[in-house]
Design an enzyme around this catalytic site. Structure first.
Site, PDB file in Angstrom:
ATOM      1  N   ASP A 168      -1.998  -1.557   6.494  1.00 39.36           N
ATOM      2  CA  ASP A 168      -2.179  -2.752   5.672  1.00 39.36           C
ATOM      3  C   ASP A 168      -3.533  -3.395   5.926  1.00 39.36           C
ATOM      4  OD1 ASP A 168       0.442  -3.228   4.241  1.00 39.36           O
ATOM      5  OD2 ASP A 168       1.168  -3.069   6.297  1.00 39.36           O
ATOM      6  N   SER A 169      -3.893  -3.536   7.198  1.00 43.94           N
ATOM      7  CA  SER A 169      -5.142  -4.221   7.531  1.00 43.94           C
ATOM      8  C   SER A 169      -6.361  -3.443   7.057  1.00 43.94           C
ATOM      9  CB  SER A 169      -5.222  -4.459   9.043  1.00 43.94           C
ATOM     10  OG  SER A 169      -4.161  -5.300   9.470  1.00 43.94           O
TER      11      SER A 169
END
Length: 397
Positions: A168-169
């Site tokens: 996600d990051s």
């Protein structure tokens, strides 16, 4: 001091991690970020992991500097509000499944016609095209299919998670990078806004170094290697006498010679077969054993002191307790004291990167649900009675 994104308006239609983290990064550097949340429940992140007074500590970090408005995207009035916001925005960031915004009447064609300067960052599991586009995708799946989980873990163990929501990051950072590229084009008059299509899988895959050419040309499949750096030696994790672990990177030629001097192995330092990395990589297990034999006889502090004096890169593996206690983190402003709504004090991570002239800042922690609904709508030109009517109709909260 104004941040470098001062004057940029960002609309966030996202939940949990990928889109919200991207919007947070822009908010920290001065963008006005308006986060659209569902009435009553809001972003599920508000209840994720550890809570304080009923609200996630992660929420307070992930949503700092953002404005929260509650808009019912199941109502025509709510959709109209989002269209109006998008018409005045520079960037819209979303992480819904491909096609979801189109079904709401908020797709790219609609918003681009309404606001040609708008940049739309679309973060999804597999991207907006391709045979997998309609599959649901979370960061964990991006890590699995992007290649990093296969290469993470012990040599004889199962694939391992890296400890955070890395997929996600990484997608968030690629989304911000794409947004800034598009904004530069728009702000310099070189063109209109565009779609920034970010896939969780591809964001991980983009970091996988020489994985593909090694396989395509040599048939080599990179496998799990524990703490070692395959093909580059010596670089590994080594135990110390006081049950700590030290990462030592002695993998340039001069650093290797200095490292061998420190551990008392001039025979290895002067061995012609170990002069270059290819020779050392062929004997990495022997070198790791020699280094570990030395580190295991000393406490971590003494190992680090000796290596620092010799100019050998090394560091102890930190827990969060080590990070919070570390004077370098403190001196660099990486631990910010934050006040929560009830007055409680809590440390939060600082802002990265550090800009010399227009640094980022934290102006407030994550807002309460719908805290800014009325003020944002008032800025759009809605009168108080109109806002009340929308609230009574269930279009906003």
């Amino acid at each position: 001091m104004a941040g470098p994104l001062e004057g940029i308006r960002v609309i966030e239609i996202g939940t949990l991690i990928a889109a919200p983290f991207a919007a947070r990064l822009m908010a920290e550097f001065g963008a006005e970020v308006i986060k659209i949340e569902a009435p009553e429940s809001g972003d599920p992140l508000r209840k994720w992991r550890k809570l304080h007074d009923g609200t996630s500590l992660w929420w307070y970090l992930q949503s700092r500097n953002k404005k929260s408005i509650c808009v019912n995207l199941k109502s025509e009035e709510g959709i109209a509000i989002v269209r109006q916001l998008a018409g005045q925005a520079d960037v819209l960031i979303e992480n819904m499944r491909p096609g979801a915004l189109e079904r709401l009447g908020l797709g790219w064609d609609t918003l681009h016609a309404l606001n040609p300067k708008l940049t739309m960052v679309r973060i999804s599991g597999y991207g907006q095209t391709g045979p997998y586009r309609d599959r649901p995708g979370f960061g964990a799946i991006g890590e699995a299919m992007g290649g990093i989980r296969y290469t993470t873990g012990e040599v004889d163990g199962a694939p391992a998670r890296v400890g955070i929501s890395l997929g996600d990051s990484l997608a968030s950072m690629h989304g911000v990078m794409g947004a800034l590229m598009s904004l530069l084009r728009v702000k310099t008059g070189k063109g209109d806004g565009q779609v920034v299509d970010v896939s969780l899988v591809e964001s991980v895959f983009n970091l996988m170094e020489s994985l593909v050419p090694e396989y395509d040309m040599l048939g080599h499949v990179r496998e799990r290697s524990g703490g070692a750096l395959p093909g580059i030696a010596p670089s590994n994790t080594y135990p110390t006498r006081d049950d700590s672990y030290i990462v030592i990177a002695g993998n340039s030629d001069p650093i290797f010679r200095r490292l061998m001097e420190v551990i008392g192995r001039p025979d290895l330092r002067d061995d012609p077969a170990l002069e270059r990395n290819d020779g050392r990589a062929a004997q990495c297990e022997m070198l790791d054993a020699a280094i570990a034999a030395w580190t295991s006889q000393h406490d971590a502090a003494d190992v680090l002191a000796a290596l620092e004096q010799a100019g050998v890169p090394a560091g102890r593996i930190y827990s969060v307790a080590d990070i919070v206690a570390d004077p370098h983190y403190q001196a660099r402003g990486m631990l910010l004291d934050t006040t929560l709504p009830d007055g409680a004090r809590v440390k939060m991570p600082g802002i990265v990167p550090a800009l010399s002239e227009t640094p980022g800042s934290v102006n407030w922690s994550g807002p309460s649900l719908g805290e800014h609904t009325s003020s944002v709508l008032a800025d759009l030109g809605f009168a108080a009675d109109q806002i009340d009517a929308l609230r009574q109709a269930g279009a906003i909260q």
